[in-house]
Design an enzyme around this catalytic site. Structure first.
Site, short mmCIF file in Angstrom:
data_model
loop_
_atom_site.label_atom_id
_atom_site.label_comp_id
_atom_site.label_asym_id
_atom_site.label_seq_id
_atom_site.Cartn_x
_atom_site.Cartn_y
_atom_site.Cartn_z
N ASP A 145 0.87 -1.34 -0.13
CA ASP A 145 0.14 -0.01 -0.03
C ASP A 145 0.85 1.17 0.05
O ASP A 145 2.10 1.23 0.49
CB ASP A 145 -0.82 -0.13 1.68
CG ASP A 145 -1.93 -0.99 0.99
OD1 ASP A 145 -2.44 -1.15 0.46
OD2 ASP A 145 -2.39 -1.30 2.48
N LYS A 159 -3.47 3.85 -3.49
CA LYS A 159 -3.58 5.14 -4.26
C LYS A 159 -2.47 5.90 -4.35
O LYS A 159 -2.03 6.24 -3.35
CB LYS A 159 -4.71 6.02 -3.46
CG LYS A 159 -6.02 5.16 -3.33
CD LYS A 159 -7.10 6.26 -3.11
CE LYS A 159 -8.60 5.55 -3.14
NZ LYS A 159 -8.85 4.69 -2.00
N MET A 218 -9.22 7.98 8.35
CA MET A 218 -10.10 8.38 7.08
C MET A 218 -11.09 9.35 7.35
O MET A 218 -12.04 9.31 6.62
CB MET A 218 -10.68 7.06 6.61
CG MET A 218 -9.69 6.24 6.14
SD MET A 218 -10.28 4.42 5.43
CE MET A 218 -11.08 3.80 6.84
N1 SAH Z 1 -4.95 -0.31 8.90
C1 SAH Z 1 -4.45 0.85 9.18
C2 SAH Z 1 -5.65 1.91 8.82
C3 SAH Z 1 -5.89 2.15 7.55
S1 SAH Z 1 -7.21 3.14 7.08
C4 SAH Z 1 -3.87 0.87 10.85
O1 SAH Z 1 -4.15 -0.02 11.40
O2 SAH Z 1 -3.30 2.04 10.96
C5 SAH Z 1 -6.11 4.74 6.67
C6 SAH Z 1 -6.07 5.59 7.56
O3 SAH Z 1 -5.45 5.37 8.63
C7 SAH Z 1 -5.76 6.86 7.01
O4 SAH Z 1 -6.79 7.60 6.53
C8 SAH Z 1 -5.43 7.86 8.11
O5 SAH Z 1 -6.67 8.12 9.04
C9 SAH Z 1 -4.71 6.51 9.15
N2 SAH Z 1 -3.36 6.60 9.00
C10 SAH Z 1 -2.68 5.45 8.71
N3 SAH Z 1 -1.31 5.77 8.90
C11 SAH Z 1 -1.42 7.03 9.19
C12 SAH Z 1 -0.19 8.06 9.79
N4 SAH Z 1 1.09 7.45 9.42
N5 SAH Z 1 -0.51 9.25 10.14
C13 SAH Z 1 -1.76 9.79 10.27
N6 SAH Z 1 -2.93 8.81 9.88
C14 SAH Z 1 -2.50 7.55 9.43
#
Ligand code: SAH
Length: 523
Positions: free
Chosen positions: A39, A61, A176
């Site tokens: 990803d 994306k 998100m």
């Molecule tokens: N599975 C992932 C989440 C995926 S959904 C997890 O456990 O972290 C994607 C969302 O995760 C983004 O839109 C944002 O809200 C958050 N996110 C993931 N990495 C991030 C980061 N480094 N900083 C801030 N938000 C993050």
């Protein structure tokens, strides 16, 4: 046995963005992967752990690539595993927290493909933590909700109980949610959360580019617009969002700067490592490889008699010397009597591994006066020999210049010019341009790199050959005068050259340049 599938899929959580926050098991699996399906949120640097010949499939994306539909991702996991591959599906954070990992596991199960989850550190917990926010706190919040803000409150498909959350005292962590900030704040206010409820928005958390906005629920939408908050960001709503308990260290000088580092050696280089220490997202690509010259073995053997020393600038040169001697029917014993001079610590280590003692360039230079005197004294006494050569004892200054011992330089090393020796270059290796990497070409074309850094003239020349012409707004940093000249000869405009050549000065010069342009852009 029964024609069953030999391949396998691992759903690996990549952690929140800091490469140090990948699990040990996740890293182990990466090192043995045949295919990595990745990803956008997984740090690019993690891919360095994968074998060089692993297939890397970007499905996230990104501005450069189309994003893949979930069904297409499921299909590629299943197809590759069916073809026998060890497939690592590297997902940001934890695979099962708002990451659709469950659907991928299900697709594998339905296809009869073995699939194992390797949990990761979810951004929902780690991103607030690294910004100094404990998501629970004995006195402030004993309850935690992690919710998706993908669908706005009130959307018919949303299963989030915004009214219930508003009425609770739980810490609400929203993923998100950047595009829905105003709707979310309205729903929570309408449900009874006080206007003054603290909110923190943490953008690109756990990376050097992290930004933290602290505000309150009533001002959230307007403050976020003013600050230009962008995805990915974690939103924390609740009393804990006002805390700043033990934040991770601040942003590094090259935070958020993506640097293309052209490499002319197969192993990871010092320049990329130094740039990463300064916070850059450094992407290495091999643009050339050393290969032995055809007649190099014969040339080396012919040069050995009468030489007093051999200067080696690189472990590849050590390997080349050993290989060429073997190919010529002899071995390292042919070097007996020569002073081996290691231009770098990794050369000393490479020689040491062969049981060969080395001296350093500094020692050679320091011994220069002595050696020169020795040679001249010997000459004055009429007892000249190459054996009285490099690094040998003391003597008194003679009257006449003496014939000086010959030191072989097989590669690019720069010998101190004022030594009592005659450097003789015996080239063993030549650089052969590598194959272009379509992903690098694609990212260059789409302007994904901010800087390209060249540590040698070969790196510059080969990059121009493989990927030229480079985009006009790409900043170009060259290690020194020679590589800058090579860039210009290859039609590459150079923006950054450090005052003195070297990996550290080059990385520092890039950081200075970025700081200056950021300062200029701030006004
Ligand atoms: N599975 C992932 C989440 C995926 S959904 C997890 O456990 O972290 C994607 C969302 O995760 C983004 O839109 C944002 O809200 C958050 N996110 C993931 N990495 C991030 C980061 N480094 N900083 C801030 N938000 C993050």
């Amino acid at each position: 046995m029964d024609g069953r599938i030999a391949g396998e899929v691992w759903l690996v959580g990549a952690g929140p963005g800091d490469p140090g926050l990948l699990t040990v098991r996740g890293r182990e699996l990466l090192t043995t992967a045949d295919v990595v399906v990745v990803d956008r949120l997984a740090a690019a640097v993690l891919l360095d752990a994968a074998p060089p010949d692993a297939e890397i499939i970007h499905v996230g994306k990104s501005p450069t690539a189309r994003s893949w539909a979930q069904e297409e991702i499921n299909a590629v996991l299943v197809d590759r595993a069916r073809a026998g591959a060890r497939v690592v599906r590297l997902k940001g954070g934890d695979p099962y927290v708002l990451g659709r990992g469950g659907e991928e596991a299900q697709a594998c199960a339905e296809a009869g493909v073995a699939c194992t989850v390797v949990p990761g550190i979810t951004s929902a917990l780690a991103v607030p933590a690294l910004a100094g926010i404990p998501v629970t706190h004995r006195d402030l919040a004993q309850e935690l909700a992690v919710v998706s803000g993908h669908l706005p409150p009130g959307h018919p498909d949303s299963t989030v109980d915004w009214a219930g959350l508003a009425a609770s005292r739980a810490t609400i962590v929203i993923l998100m949610g950047v595009a829905r900030l105003m709707d979310i704040a309205d729903a929570l206010l309408a449900g009874g959360r006080p206007e003054a409820t603290p909110v923190a928005v943490i953008e690109r958390g756990a990376t050097p580019a992290q930004r933290v906005l602290r505000t309150t629920l009533d001002a959230l939408a307007i403050d976020a617009i003013a600050a230009g908050v962008r995805s990915p960001a974690v939103i924390v709503v609740g009393e804990v969002a006002a805390r700043n308990d033990a934040p991770a260290a601040g942003a590094a000088p090259l935070a958020g700067v993506r640097v293309l580092v052209a490499r002319t050696r197969p192993r990871p280089g010092l320049l990329a490592r130094r740039l990463r220490q300064l916070g850059a997202d450094a992407v290495e690509t091999v643009v050339a490889r050393p290969a032995p010259l055809d007649d190099a073995g014969a040339a080396l053997l012919a040069a050995l008699p009468g030489a007093a020393g051999l200067v080696l600038a690189d472990p590849d040169e050590v390997a080349a010397v050993v290989a060429l001697l073997r190919r010529a029917g002899t071995d390292v014993r042919a070097l007996a009597g020569l002073t081996l001079v290691a231009a770098r610590p990794d050369v000393t280590a490479a020689l040491d591994a062969l049981g060969l003692a080395a001296t350093t360039l500094d020692d050679l230079a320091a011994g220069a006066g002595d050696a020169g005197r020795a040679a001249r004294a010997a000459r004055a006494e009429g007892a000249v020999g190459a054996g009285a050569a490099v690094g040998a004892g003391q003597g008194t200054a003679g009257r006449r210049p003496a014939p000086v011992p010959e030191v072989l330089v097989v590669g690019a090393a720069d010998l101190p010019a004022d030594g009592p020796w005659t450097p003789r270059r015996v080239p063993l290796l030549t650089d052969v341009t590598a194959d272009p990497d379509p992903r690098i070409a694609d990212e260059l074309r789409h302007g994904d790199f901010d800087v390209a850094a060249f540590a040698s003239s070969t790196a510059a020349r080969s990059t121009a050959e493989l990927y030229g012409p480079l985009p006009p707004d790409l900043l170009v940093a060259a290690m020194g005068r020679r590589s800058a000249q090579a860039c210009e000869a290859a039609g590459i405009r150079v923006d950054i050259v450090p005052a003195e050549p070297g990996v550290r000065p080059l990385a520092a010069a890039v950081a200075d340049f970025v700081a200056a342009s950021r300062a200029a852009a701030a006004f």
